[in-house]
Structure formats: C-alpha cells, structure tokens
Design an enzyme around this catalytic site. Structure first.
Site, PDB file in Angstrom:
ATOM      1  N   TYR A  59      33.314  40.227  38.016  1.00 49.11           N
ATOM      2  CA  TYR A  59      33.052  39.364  37.214  1.00 49.11           C
ATOM      3  C   TYR A  59      34.925  38.963  37.631  1.00 49.11           C
ATOM      4  O   TYR A  59      35.531  39.400  38.154  1.00 49.11           O
ATOM      5  CB  TYR A  59      33.395  39.731  35.466  1.00 49.11           C
ATOM      6  N   GLU A  94      35.778  30.229  36.449  1.00 48.12           N
ATOM      7  CA  GLU A  94      35.389  31.522  36.542  1.00 48.12           C
ATOM      8  C   GLU A  94      34.117  31.744  37.323  1.00 48.12           C
ATOM      9  O   GLU A  94      33.213  30.922  37.773  1.00 48.12           O
ATOM     10  CB  GLU A  94      35.091  31.099  34.860  1.00 48.12           C
TER      11      GLU A  94
END
Length: 439
Positions: A144, A232
């Site tokens: 991530y 993101e």
C-alpha cells in the site's frame, strides 16, 4: 453526505501523530480510476495495460486488443468497495475477472447503465457509465502506498504498508504498526535516501528497491504538480520479474486549485455527484446533503455548524449543510431554496442569518421571491440578526406571506423541530397536509 478521504481518515485515526487534513469536511475533485491510471502513465509510472469502454461492443474490442485470456473488468464508479457491491441489474461485484472478449462484453452490458450499491454509496447507489478493462497481473507481493496532506507537519506525507491489496482501514485499525509514514518538507522536496529507506522497510526485494524508490518519487511529483489532496495506490505490486507496478489508483484534487488545473478539473464526472451539490456549485453555494428532515439556509460555515447542532439538541435532524456566504444575492438565496425544497425528505426550512457583510434585507428579498414563486407547502422559519435587520423584517411583514419569524435562535430551532415533527407525523399517517405560505 460530507465528503472525506476515507482511507486517509482511517489511517490517520490509527496514527495519532498524523493529523490528516483530508479528514476535515472539505470539497475535493475525485476522478475515475482509468483517468488516474492515464495520469500515472504520463508520469512514467508502470501500470497494467487497459482501456475504457462505454458500450458492450467497445468492451469486446478492448479485450480483444489486449491479446490475453487473463483480464479484469472494473465498474467505473466513484466509491470504495466496488468488488463487494451489487448492481441493480442483479449482478454481484463491480470488479470481475474475465477470460475472453465475449465475457468482457457480457459483464459490461450488465454493468453499464446500472447503479452499483456499495458500502460507500448508500442505498441509492451510483450509476456506472463506463468500465475499465485491463490485463490481469500475477504478482509476487502487494503493498500500500499513498501521498496525502498531513495537518500536523503542515505538508505532504508518504504513507505506506507491506500489507497492500486489502482494506487499508482494517489494517490501520487492527495493526497500526504496519502503517509507515514519511513526512516531506515541501520547501526542500523529496530526500531520495529517505524514500529508499521507506521502500526497504515496506519489504521490496533488493532488485526492486531502486525502482520502487523512483515510482514513489514520481507519485510525489504528480501529487505536487496537479495540486492533489491524495494519491493512493492499492496495491503497488512487485511482479514475478521484479517490476514495480501500480495496479490501482485513486487520486483526489483540491477544488481551490481549479483555476490553474483546468485540464484536471475538466475530468470531473458530475453524474457521480449529488445533483443538488452540482446545482449549488453553479451558484457558488456551499451545499452538502445530509439525511435529516430540516432544511438549513445559513450564512457562514461556523453558524451553519452551530445551527445543525442546535437542531439536533432539540431532537431534530438537519437535511443539509448550506452556506450562502457573505456576498450572496437575492437570486442566490432563491436558488438555495429551490435546492433545499427539491429534497422530498425536507419537512421544514430553517433560515438562520447573521448579517455582517451579508445584508439581512437581501436575504429577505430572496426568501420572499422563493416563497412566492416556489409555492412552498412546508413551514418556513426565519431568524435574522445584524445588518439591515429592521428593513428585512419590514419586507417580510409587508409581503403577505406566512413566514414564522423569531429573534431568538433557541426558540427558532425549537419551532423548526416541532413543525418538522408535525409534518412528518402527517406524512407517516398518509394524511395530505400542506403549509400554504400565501395568506
């Protein structure tokens, strides 16, 4: 609904030191995944090959051009949880693996033109007008990574984790130690050695560390160049041949920068937004729809929040946040009433104005125009204080309209809640009750 950067907020809650600005109630532009991927590609960042389709035939053609039997089709809807969502067509899952152009066409036809309901859309769902078809990558590891604004350090921060490809909110809640962060001094820029250390701590293999470092720096550059509030990547992956690939992307942009980011803001998809918020934006009104029954028209964000609080204190629920600002015209006030009254759940409208820069007289003119032309059939409670308040009260008194006025905020809020409850009870009993403003 207040707009938030959901993942960022959840990560921030798990990290007390990181007070993310995105957790505030503020507006931002969000664009579709396929558009985010195009921005990444222009930045020299590796992504899976793919294309966007708006018809079943286009989906078939794109899948055929990809030349692989392993693909993914993704509904382009601005909401999280697409993979676990359900379409009103009955199809379950807004992200599906497919193995042929024929399957691409079949699933596209079940997604396009239908609403997808996820944990973030609410019961009404959001319309799917396009699908993104890309090659399916089989990767060794998933991570991530995000760049967002950190209020505490007053600048950007890189947020990363070795646990990617999963619900980052759950990771942050269950294992906050798995969330890594690297604040960036906006004046000095990125420290490559610090970013390389972050890549190593994330768990990239030695063969990939330099490439991961380059990718993260490129993502930071994109964040800065486009006035983003969040970039993101979930997941950022390491392939079997040790390449770093951004498998998915979510990018949000600061609405305040639209004057210098015309190209980016032209990518806005208003079909994914509350039509009332879209209408409000045309008239420079700050509107956010909520779930209550008392419509609010207020000037100033602080007074608007206080108004919603006092409504709740008296047992009511606000139907919206609406700030007309300090320089609203009578026409803007009229449009604000149109937007509020278009919500079928609204049973009372509460106008609370403190005239500083704003003239109460202008507000009164807008109220009278709206009440006269919109044929409102619900109670209208008005509290005015400040600049030209006497002139405003005189206009309302001479208008011949049944408008309930009160100088006291507590009394006005109490009356709004009681009137709302009366109208709601009548509606629940299926009794046709209307509140006629003309005498």
């Amino acid at each position: 609904m207040f707009r938030t950067l959901r993942s960022a907020s959840a990560v921030a809650k798990a990290m007390p030191r990181m007070n993310v600005a995105a957790g505030q109630q503020k507006r931002f532009l969000s664009i579709h995944e396929y558009l985010s991927m195009e921005l990444l590609q222009k930045q020299g960042i590796k992504t899976p090959r793919g294309g966007v389709a708006k018809t079943g035939a286009e989906a078939y053609e794109i899948a055929q051009k990809l030349g692989t039997e392993d693909m993914v089709i993704k509904a382009q809807v601005l909401a999280g949880g697409r993979g676990k969502g359900t379409f009103d067509s009955g199809l379950k899952g807004g992200v599906r693996t497919i193995f042929s152009p024929r399957e691409a066409q079949m699933f596209a036809e079940q997604m396009l033109g239908h609403k997808l309901v996820t944990k973030q859309t609410g019961a009404g769902g959001k319309i799917c007008n396009s699908v993104y078809i890309c090659e399916r990558q089989y990767v060794r590891r998933e991570y991530y990574f995000a760049v967002l604004m950190d209020r505490k350090s007053q600048g950007p921060v890189m947020v990363a984790s070795s646990q990617g490809g999963v619900d980052i909110e759950s990771v942050a809640a269950e294992n906050p130690e798995a969330i890594l962060q690297l604040p960036i001094d906006i004046n000095k820029g990125v420290d490559r050695a610090a970013v390389r250390d972050l890549a190593e701590r994330m768990g990239f293999t030695p063969k990939c560390v330099d490439q991961a470092t380059d990718t993260m720096i490129n993502l930071y550059d994109l964040f800065m160049q486009k006035d983003a509030t969040m970039v993101e990547i979930n997941p950022m992956a390491e392939s079997s041949d040790h390449e770093v690939i951004c498998m998915d992307a979510k990018i949000n942009f600061d609405d305040n920068a639209d004057f210098r980011q015309k190209e980016v803001h032209a990518l806005r998809d208003v079909t994914q937004e509350d039509p009332r918020e879209v209408a409000a934006a045309k008239y420079n009104l700050n509107y956010i729809g909520l779930d209550g029954s008392i419509g609010c028209l207020v000037n100033g964000a602080g007074l608007a929040m206080s108004t919603m609080d006092i409504i709740k204190l008296h047992g009511g629920e606000p139907a919206n946040f609406l700030d007309v600002g300090g320089g609203a015209t009578a026409d803007q006030v009229t449009e604000a009433f149109k937007i509020i009254s278009s919500d079928p759940r609204v049973t009372t409208i509460f106008t609370n104005i403190f005239g500083g820069i704003m003239s109460c007289r202008v507000i009164a003119q807008g109220i009278i125009a709206a009440a006269s032309t919109l044929q409102l059939q619900i109670p209208l409670v008005v509290r005015l204080q400040g600049t030209e308040v006497d002139e405003a009260k005189k206009l309302i008194a001479e208008s011949g309209l049944r408008i309930i006025c009160s100088d006291d905020l507590d009394d006005a809020a109490s009356k709004s809640v009681k009137l709302s409850q009366m109208v709601s009870m009548a509606r629940d009993a299926k009794i046709n009750v209307s509140f006629e403003l003309p005498i």
